[in-house]
Design an enzyme around this catalytic site. Structure first.
Site, PDB file in Angstrom:
ATOM      1  N   ILE A   1       5.236   2.829   0.818  1.00  0.00           N
ATOM      2  CA  ILE A   1       6.620   2.628   1.247  1.00  0.00           C
ATOM      3  C   ILE A   1       7.059   3.865   2.014  1.00  0.00           C
ATOM      4  O   ILE A   1       6.929   4.989   1.521  1.00  0.00           O
ATOM      5  CB  ILE A   1       7.553   2.393   0.043  1.00  0.00           C
ATOM      6  CG1 ILE A   1       7.113   1.138  -0.730  1.00  0.00           C
ATOM      7  CG2 ILE A   1       9.000   2.234   0.515  1.00  0.00           C
ATOM      8  CD1 ILE A   1       7.923   0.881  -1.982  1.00  0.00           C
TER       9      ILE A   1
ATOM     10  N   PHE B   1      11.352   3.795   6.695  1.00  0.00           N
ATOM     11  CA  PHE B   1      11.979   2.617   7.292  1.00  0.00           C
ATOM     12  C   PHE B   1      11.106   1.372   7.192  1.00  0.00           C
ATOM     13  O   PHE B   1      11.182   0.485   8.046  1.00  0.00           O
ATOM     14  CB  PHE B   1      12.359   2.873   8.756  1.00  0.00           C
ATOM     15  CG  PHE B   1      11.358   3.645   9.549  1.00  0.00           C
ATOM     16  CD1 PHE B   1      11.550   5.000   9.774  1.00  0.00           C
ATOM     17  CD2 PHE B   1      10.236   3.035  10.066  1.00  0.00           C
ATOM     18  CE1 PHE B   1      10.630   5.714  10.516  1.00  0.00           C
ATOM     19  CE2 PHE B   1       9.322   3.737  10.813  1.00  0.00           C
ATOM     20  CZ  PHE B   1       9.522   5.093  11.038  1.00  0.00           C
ATOM     21  N   GLY B   2      10.290   1.292   6.158  1.00  0.00           N
ATOM     22  CA  GLY B   2       9.520   0.071   5.969  1.00  0.00           C
ATOM     23  C   GLY B   2       8.408   0.210   4.957  1.00  0.00           C
ATOM     24  O   GLY B   2       8.355   1.174   4.196  1.00  0.00           O
ATOM     25  N   LYS B   3       7.550  -0.797   4.931  1.00  0.00           N
ATOM     26  CA  LYS B   3       6.435  -0.846   3.995  1.00  0.00           C
ATOM     27  C   LYS B   3       5.132  -1.078   4.748  1.00  0.00           C
ATOM     28  O   LYS B   3       5.129  -1.516   5.893  1.00  0.00           O
ATOM     29  CB  LYS B   3       6.618  -2.002   3.002  1.00  0.00           C
ATOM     30  CG  LYS B   3       7.815  -1.883   2.083  1.00  0.00           C
ATOM     31  CD  LYS B   3       7.842  -3.069   1.122  1.00  0.00           C
ATOM     32  CE  LYS B   3       9.031  -2.975   0.169  1.00  0.00           C
ATOM     33  NZ  LYS B   3       9.049  -4.095  -0.800  1.00  0.00           N
ATOM     34  N   VAL B   4       4.042  -0.802   4.053  1.00  0.00           N
ATOM     35  CA  VAL B   4       2.718  -1.165   4.546  1.00  0.00           C
ATOM     36  C   VAL B   4       2.074  -2.050   3.497  1.00  0.00           C
ATOM     37  O   VAL B   4       1.975  -1.677   2.325  1.00  0.00           O
ATOM     38  CB  VAL B   4       1.837   0.069   4.811  1.00  0.00           C
ATOM     39  CG1 VAL B   4       0.462  -0.375   5.322  1.00  0.00           C
ATOM     40  CG2 VAL B   4       2.495   1.002   5.812  1.00  0.00           C
TER      41      VAL B   4
ATOM     42  N   LEU C   1       0.820  -1.215   0.000  1.00  0.00           N
ATOM     43  CA  LEU C   1       0.000   0.000   0.000  1.00  0.00           C
ATOM     44  C   LEU C   1       0.846   1.254   0.000  1.00  0.00           C
ATOM     45  O   LEU C   1       0.424   2.300  -0.492  1.00  0.00           O
ATOM     46  CB  LEU C   1      -0.923   0.002   1.227  1.00  0.00           C
ATOM     47  CG  LEU C   1      -1.925  -1.154   1.329  1.00  0.00           C
ATOM     48  CD1 LEU C   1      -2.654  -1.090   2.662  1.00  0.00           C
ATOM     49  CD2 LEU C   1      -2.913  -1.098   0.172  1.00  0.00           C
TER      50      LEU C   1
ATOM     51  N   ASP D   1       0.467  15.979  17.067  1.00  0.00           N
ATOM     52  CA  ASP D   1       0.746  16.099  15.632  1.00  0.00           C
ATOM     53  C   ASP D   1      -0.535  15.887  14.825  1.00  0.00           C
ATOM     54  O   ASP D   1      -0.528  15.199  13.808  1.00  0.00           O
ATOM     55  CB  ASP D   1       1.824  15.096  15.213  1.00  0.00           C
ATOM     56  CG  ASP D   1       2.407  15.418  13.829  1.00  0.00           C
ATOM     57  OD1 ASP D   1       2.316  16.591  13.406  1.00  0.00           O
ATOM     58  OD2 ASP D   1       2.938  14.507  13.179  1.00  0.00           O
TER      59      ASP D   1
END
Length: 512
Positions: free
Chosen positions: A28, A31-34, A26, A143
């Site tokens: 990038i 520090f990673g992916k979904v 879905l 935030d």
């Protein structure tokens, strides 16, 4: 070569996540992916964050990631993104989250422009409900912005990205400047101390402006100019806004955090109450109480899938993360979606019990007038810790007097007690008291007792090295209704001497 990243697309991940069928990526991140995935047992879709430990460490983001995991693990609210489980290996962290398919509120605003007030109000009501839930559980987001507000398939808000959130401690104030500058409150970008909830109120005010106007109230490519506008509260209200919206927005964007409207006051505002859904018309249930409520029908479904009934019930009561509880919550959440909402039964019970549907948490009187020492242990968020329940008391001194009048009386009392102070904010001071020193040895320099911009303290080298010197902070902030609360926080020095000082301070005050 990053070998752990190469495993994202092969059978290595599936062996670590046997309960999920991984689908497409879905997104990038740094520090990673979904990835989208399907929970094998229930067939429900989830989103899985695959975070690379090495990249997280290189970017010094370990604390941010850990903070979000701990906070989301305990939260159960229809307008806050759900976290189902976390699986850790030596190289990666896998975070199984609720899947939302409609993207960010930011993209929605960009596509549609300014929204009609009814649609904007619906979003805003959901946002405020989620933020209130955070605050009641002692978490300030810090935030809030449209990029961190996701939309599900029914265009319901899901608050996400708690990486910058802080757990609020009674009697403590935050100073970290974080979040996006366009949405940050003046006290945040100025580096001043703040209690927490008021900065989220400011951000919600900016979001409401963006929903109704399609633009930001504070915007400038030049950061110093942007900060100048924010600190000065310089913005314009378009003429197309209704009179009620024109009343609410400026009250949320008041530069002075003490005078800024609070979440309970927003709830009472006429613009907010218009077309307010019943499930949002009451304060959300407490997190600990939620954990005690178990849906017997869903439990039976989980048992029918092969899980042991006693294990399911015990795991749910203890908030233990395992295959059984993940299955339970996936079934529960997908069975009761907003608008009915999986929390509506709790809301309904609150209303039916005869309480005021717009009731807000109220602080009762403390055993010692309205004052309780603010030296309180921190609530941790360990693997099986619980978020603290609502306070039934208030820390500090409460008063209906005008803030300037309160501070003038505070300064008079401090002078009578021979306490030195230094102003570090409009309503915030660092103080020092050395017992036993004569007036001439602990000299005050402010003869005019007005709370001015200049600091008022003389440092005494001998006094500062005394083993009995008491250092503490005072801060005034707005509480519920029209009350103001003066918080007293011990920084250093003997506890019992500090309590003696507080007792003497109480007797000196004239208006509180």
């Amino acid at each position: 070569m990053d070998h752990s990243s190469n495993r994202f697309g092969n059978n290595g991940v599936e062996s670590i996540l046997p309960n999920y069928k991984l689908g497409k990526t879905l997104g990038i991140g740094s520090f990673g992916k979904v990835k989208i995935a399907e929970h094998v047992v229930t067939g429900h879709k989830v989103a899985i964050k695959i975070l690379n430990r090495r990249k997280i460490k290189n970017m010094e983001m370990e604390e941010k990631v850990r903070r979000e995991i701990k906070i989301l693990r305990l939260f159960m609210h229809p307008h806050i993104i759900r976290q189902y489980e976390v699986i850790e290996t030596t190289s990666d962290i896998y975070v199984v989250m609720e899947y939302v398919k409609s993207g960010e509120l930011f993209d929605y605003i960009v596509e549609k422009g300014r929204l009609q007030e009814d649609e904007a109000r619906n979003f805003f009501q959901q946002i405020i409900s989620g933020v209130e839930y955070c605050h009641r559980n002692m978490v300030v987001h810090r935030d809030l912005k449209p990029e961190n507000l996701l939309l599900d398939s029914r265009c319901n808000i899901k608050i996400a990205d708690f990486g910058l959130s802080n757990v609020m401690r009674d009697g403590h104030f935050l100073k970290t400047s974080c979040g996006s500058p366009n949405y940050a409150a003046p006290e945040v970008i100025s580096g001043k101390l703040y209690a927490g909830p008021e900065v989220d109120v400011w951000s919600c005010g900016v979001i409401l402006y963006a929903l109704l106007c399609g633009t930001l109230p504070f915007d400038d490519e030049n950061i110093p100019n942007l900060f100048k506008k924010i600190k000065g509260g310089i913005y314009t209200l378009p003429s197309h806004l209704s009179s009620e919206a024109r009343d609410l927005i400026p009250r949320m964007l008041i530069v002075d955090p003490v005078k800024r409207i609070t979440i309970p006051e927003i709830r009472q505002h006429r613009w907010f109450q218009t077309h307010l859904p019943r499930y949002l018309a009451v304060s959300p249930p407490d997190t600990v109480e939620q954990a005690k409520k178990i849906n017997e029908e869903i439990v039976q479904e989980v048992v029918n899938m092969g899980f042991d009934r006693n294990q399911v019930l015990e795991s749910l009561r203890n908030r233990t993360q395992n295959d059984a509880t993940v299955t339970y919550y996936l079934l529960l959440d997908n069975r009761f979606r907003v608008p009915s909402g999986y929390l509506e039964s709790e809301f309904q019970e609150t209303t039916d019990s005869g309480s005021n549907p717009m009731r807000t948490p109220e602080a009762g009187a403390s055993p010692v007038g309205h004052w309780i020492p603010a030296h309180v242990d921190h609530y941790g968020l360990g693997a099986r810790s619980q978020v603290p329940v609502d306070r039934k008391w208030a820390l500090g001194l409460q008063s209906h007097a005008h803030p300037r009048e309160i501070m003038n009386e505070v300064l008079k009392a401090l002078q009578e007690l021979n306490v030195c102070w230094k102003k570090i904010g409009h309503y915030n001071m660092k103080c020092r008291w050395v017992p036993g020193l004569a007036d001439g040895q602990n000299t005050m320099v402010n003869n005019q007792l007005h709370f001015r911009d200049e600091s008022s303290i003389i440092e005494d080298d001998c006094a500062m090295t005394s083993p009995t010197v008491i250092k503490f902070e005072l801060q005034l902030y707005k509480a519920r209704e029209e009350k103001y609360l003066l918080d007293i926080q011990r920084v250093n020095g003997p506890q019992f001497l500090f309590l003696d000082l507080c007792a003497a301070f109480l007797t000196e005050l004239r208006v509180i």
